[in-house]
Design a protein around this motif. Structure first.
Motif, mmCIF file in Angstrom:
data_model
loop_
_atom_site.group_PDB
_atom_site.id
_atom_site.type_symbol
_atom_site.label_atom_id
_atom_site.label_comp_id
_atom_site.label_asym_id
_atom_site.label_seq_id
_atom_site.Cartn_x
_atom_site.Cartn_y
_atom_site.Cartn_z
ATOM 1 N N SER A 229 0.803 -1.223 0.000
ATOM 2 C CA SER A 229 0.000 0.000 0.000
ATOM 3 C C SER A 229 0.833 1.270 0.000
ATOM 4 C CB SER A 229 -0.958 0.030 1.197
ATOM 5 O OG SER A 229 -0.309 0.413 2.394
ATOM 6 N N THR A 230 2.130 1.169 -0.252
ATOM 7 C CA THR A 230 2.985 2.357 -0.229
ATOM 8 C C THR A 230 3.731 2.496 -1.547
ATOM 9 O OG1 THR A 230 3.304 2.134 2.159
ATOM 10 C CG2 THR A 230 4.837 3.558 0.991
ATOM 11 N N LEU A 231 3.640 3.692 -2.140
ATOM 12 C CA LEU A 231 4.468 4.039 -3.290
ATOM 13 C C LEU A 231 5.795 4.591 -2.789
ATOM 14 C CD1 LEU A 231 1.910 5.974 -5.545
ATOM 15 C CD2 LEU A 231 2.842 3.709 -5.985
ATOM 16 N N PHE A 232 6.879 4.154 -3.379
ATOM 17 C CA PHE A 232 8.207 4.680 -3.061
ATOM 18 C C PHE A 232 8.754 5.396 -4.293
ATOM 19 C CE2 PHE A 232 7.566 1.223 -0.108
ATOM 20 C CZ PHE A 232 8.075 1.720 1.080
ATOM 21 N N LEU A 233 9.411 6.511 -4.064
ATOM 22 C CA LEU A 233 9.957 7.322 -5.143
ATOM 23 C C LEU A 233 11.421 7.601 -4.834
ATOM 24 C CD1 LEU A 233 8.557 8.394 -7.676
ATOM 25 C CD2 LEU A 233 8.296 10.596 -6.523
ATOM 26 N N VAL A 234 12.313 7.160 -5.724
ATOM 27 C CA VAL A 234 13.748 7.279 -5.496
ATOM 28 C C VAL A 234 14.356 8.254 -6.497
ATOM 29 C CG1 VAL A 234 15.942 6.056 -5.256
ATOM 30 C CG2 VAL A 234 13.790 4.869 -4.761
ATOM 31 N N GLY A 235 15.097 9.237 -5.998
ATOM 32 C CA GLY A 235 15.893 10.114 -6.847
ATOM 33 C C GLY A 235 15.093 10.863 -7.882
#
Length: 850
Positions: A229-235
């Motif tokens: 249920s979590t979106l992760f956004l890198v860089g």
């Protein structure tokens, strides 16, 4: 009601987090071994375009035989670039492409064309194919959304709310998330928008939804991942205008999360915690970032040399970085075969493949690289604890069996005798056993999302995992009942608890689909021996005025187990799904010590009943059977029972056949809800697994809990005036609940543009819990009033065979229908109709024999 749901979920999350934290503190050495093994060059055929491409669209599609093929389409390159070209003039014009290629049976084939040349679009694998959105070409930034099917055909879908390119993107189930990007060639800033498209069959009208913007600066070329249920956004890169009015990039080195787990959409986008970034500026890493074993894998990407300064050169990285979501730690797992950027990452089983990409500014490669990422068994503190405790408990059981024998020496107690202390102790200690029994079996469905992510499988294959358990459980239930009638019921219960707890622990160490399937089959073997023995032992102790309430109290543990299993997903978000299985396996083995100390078999015969102590011949003894209304003595050989005689006795009357039909129809509804109701809520109401699990199990379990106690009390009170009362109570409940379940799902069945409120859906479907709970409280008493009570465990085993066997078919075909595009609402409504038939049969059941 909505506010109550919201605060209850917040409370349970806090409680589960605290419990998980305490468990992790108690087992600091417990961890999972995870690795990435890079395959040699050439393990995946090169792209048919020898110039290579950047910004391609890629994903997996399911073939008719169940295999997965890779689709790769579009992309951009410089086909006229001179060797070693370093300037835009030397590279020449950029070309965009339309080709759709498919990698199947080890080779690439062109299977179609996009409507227009396209690159740098968002994309994701969904049930129908590969969906793509936005991107750009020579004519500008696009707004189109397309679906590429396995045969290469292309279907238009609703367009994005605005043109978007170079966005981060990730898929979850049938949903595509498009995050950030830019909507103009020379923007002042990058976007921080979040759009989602749900392509699932249950979606009445497919359309893009705009979610709250993510926190922090807008960005292009970021890499997204999705977990629990979590979106992760890198860089990625933020954009700004310099003094000359030119757009310039600032490379970012952070990691942010975007919470979709709240029942209140207004809270979406709020970060769960401050996250540690990768430690170096990075953009355009392979995306979406694969997630395995609670670990985000970041492959390659553009980096600014050894310095974050804007003037430093851009370098394509070879690093394989891993982010442990639970520990909030980054590590380096190795190197990719070549530096790579703007390449799509495709997950196919445990294999991760990057398609083409950019190896240096303006340079492309046709070489596709791959690696295997997965879990490897490694002993931890929890594992050692499980093995040591298992050895100790089994040793105690063996010594006790040698000393006291294993034959069933219990006799049915006199209904005129008030149950003693050990009769109620048996109910109490077995309540915890049955709670663990159903917690462990339901945990698989509650952790559907992370298990399928780490051990890739189709919905039909996941349904098969559940079906294997149910089929084996069903087939062995009569065997378990027969052995419980012949041998010590206490011994059967102890062995069953220990074995299924070890299997629960073992499930957490499954490395692939085959081992998961075997573990689930072993769970079916071990659990088949518990319920018939436990209910027979309790009803041996309790007759007369306490039989239904004692049975109901024991069965209430089932619903507590199913309810808290829903929160297993919440715990798994803190400990990982593997550790969740391992910890509850440990709890089960440890609880066997409690059974050894406090669970006793009923005495050989009531001490104050002379009739029961009478003996006529050596090798024969007299016991009391079928004495609800009058006492009668029946001589029973002390030697072994005949299988044929037992089955002949049980199946000779019409009531037994009617009860078999009752549990078949009731099982169809109950097992379908247990297996697929969380998925229905996830798909239809956009709930995360951490939300859908509790929502699916909690309210139904509360209803069952109320009914299993209230129904038992009502049935016993009504029984004094009507001997059919124990069948009438569940009969009335099923006759009402079946139509209500169908009513809740009518809009989804007929595609009406009517959204059934979540609270109303939960309430209507929860009436099935009222019906099932009342049946569970009265089924064994009803059975024993229609059969020879000496064979009560075997009879209940036959009922379990029927119920679970039907449930296995329902669980499998529910997944198979879903893979074929048939909405879960349709099959669930069919189960509601079967519930109505169940109620009618109970109402027509004849009067008891005894």
């Amino acid at each position: 009601m909505t506010h109550f749901l919201h605060y209850l979920n917040r409370f349970t999350k806090t409680w589960c987090a605290a419990l998980a934290g305490m468990m992790l503190m108690a087992v600091p050495a417990a961890h999972a071994s995870f690795s990435v093994d890079v395959h040699p060059s050439g393990s995946i055929p090169d792209l048919p375009d020898p110039a290579g491409r950047a910004g391609m669209i890629a994903g997996t599609v399911a073939e008719k035989d169940g295999s997965q093929s890779i689709i790769a389409a579009g992309g951009a390159n410089f086909p006229h670039a001179a060797p070693g070209a370093a300037t835009p003039e030397e590279r020449g014009p950029k070309a965009y492409h339309r080709d759709i290629f498919k990698l199947s049976n080890g080779q690439w084939n062109k299977v179609g064309n996009l409507p227009v040349p396209l690159g740098y679009a968002a994309c994701a694998s969904v049930g129908k194919g590969v969906v793509l959105a936005g991107g750009h070409n020579e004519e500008g930034i696009r707004q189109d959304t397309l679906l590429i099917r396995a045969d290469g055909s292309v279907e238009k879908l609703p367009p994005l709310p605005r043109p978007v390119t170079e966005a981060a993107f990730v898929g979850s189930g049938d949903k595509l998330y498009v995050i950030g990007g830019r909507d103009r060639d020379e923007p002042e800033t990058a976007l921080n928008t979040v759009y989602v498209l749900d392509t699932s069959p249950e979606t009445a009208s497919m359309e893009w939804k705009t979610l709250p913007p993510f926190q922090g600066p807008g960005r292009i070329l970021a890499t997204a991942a999705f977990s629990d249920s979590t979106l992760f956004l890198v860089g990625g890169c933020s954009l700004s205008k310099n003094a000359a009015g030119e757009t310039q990039r600032t490379y970012l080195s952070d990691l942010i999360d975007y919470d979709l787990g709240s029942t209140n959409p207004a809270e979406w986008g709020k970060t769960k915690k401050e996250r540690t970034g990768p430690g170096t500026p990075v953009a355009a890493a392979a995306g979406p970032a694969p997630v395995k074993e609670n670990t985000i894998i970041l492959i390659g990407g553009d980096k600014r040399g050894n310095s974050p300064a804007p003037s430093s050169p851009v370098v394509q990285s070879r690093d394989i970085l891993a982010y442990d979501i639970v520990k909030d730690e980054w590590s380096r797992l190795g190197e990719w075969p070549a530096g790579i950027a703007t390449a799509p990452a495709v997950t196919r089983g445990n294999e991760i493949v990057t398609i083409s990409g950019e190896t240096a500014p303006g340079e492309r490669t046709p070489v596709n690289a791959s690696a295997t990422a997965g879990y490897h068994f490694e002993m931890s503190t929890v594992d050692y604890a499980v093995l040591i405790l298992t050895i100790i408990v089994l040793a105690i059981i063996i010594i006790s069996a040698v000393r006291n024998g294993v034959r069933n020496v219990s006799a049915v107690t006199d209904p005129n005798t008030r149950p003693g202390l050990w009769a109620w102790v048996a109910v109490i200690v077995l309540w915890f056993v049955v709670m663990l029994n159903y917690f462990d079996r339901q945990l698989l469905s509650a952790l559907h999302e992370p298990i399928v992510r780490d051990i890739p499988q189709t919905e039909a294959q996941f349904g098969m995992v559940t079906s294997v358990f149910l089929l084996i459980y069903a087939l062995l239930s009569p065997v378990g009942g027969f052995l419980a009638d012949r041998y010590s019921r206490r011994l059967m219960i102890l062995c069953s608890l220990v074995v299924w707890s070890v299997v629960t622990w073992w499930t957490g160490h499954a490395e692939d689909y085959t081992s998961l399937l075997i573990a689930r089959g072993a769970m079916g073997i071990s659990e088949a021996f518990y319920i018939p023995a436990a209910l027979a032992l309790i009803t041996d102790y309790h007759r007369g005025s306490t039989r239904s309430i004692a049975t109901g109290l024991h069965m209430s543990g089932i619903y507590v187990g199913m309810a808290i299993a829903g929160f297993g997903a919440t715990m798994a978000s803190w400990t990982g799904w593997r550790m969740t299985f391992a910890l509850f396996g440990l709890i089960g083995v440890a609880y066997a010590i409690v059974l050894i100390l406090f669970l006793k078999d009923p005495g050989k015969a009531p001490a104050d009943t002379a009739l029961a102590r009478k003996k006529d011949k050596p090798g024969e003894e007299t016991v009391l059977i079928n004495v609800d209304n009058d006492e009668q003595a029946v001589k029973v050989p002390a030697a072994k029972l005949s299988t044929g005689a037992v089955l002949s006795s049980l199946l000779s009357g019409r009531p037994m056949w009617m009860l078999l039909c009752v549990v078949a129809f009731a099982g169809a509804g109950n097992w379908f809800l247990l297996t697929w109701y969380p998925t229905l809520l996830h798909d239809q109401y956009h709930l995360s697994s951490a939300e859908a699990g509790p929502a699916a199990t909690l309210w139904s379990s509360i209803a069952k809990y109320i009914a299993v106690l209230g129904g038992a009390i009502l049935a016993d009170m009504w029984y004094k005036r009507n001997t059919r009362a124990r069948a009438l109570v569940p009969g009335i409940a099923f006759s009402v609940s079946g139509p209500l379940v169908v009513l809740a799902l009518l809009p989804g069945i007929f595609g009406w543009d009517i959204a059934v409120p979540l609270v109303l859906m939960l309430g209507l479907v929860a009436t099935q819990g009222l019906a099932q709970g009342s049946l569970d409280a009265t089924l064994m008493p009803v059975l024993r009033s229609h059969i020879d009570e000496r064979y009560s465990a075997t009879g209940y085993g036959l009922l379990n065979l029927t119920s679970a066997g039907v449930g296995a078919l329902i669980s499998f075909f529910g997944g198979w229908f879903k893979d074929q595009g048939i909405p879960l609402t349709t099959t669930l409504a069919a189960a509601g109709c079967l519930m109505l038939f169940c109620g009618l049969l109970l109402l027509m059941l004849p009067r008891p024999r005894h």
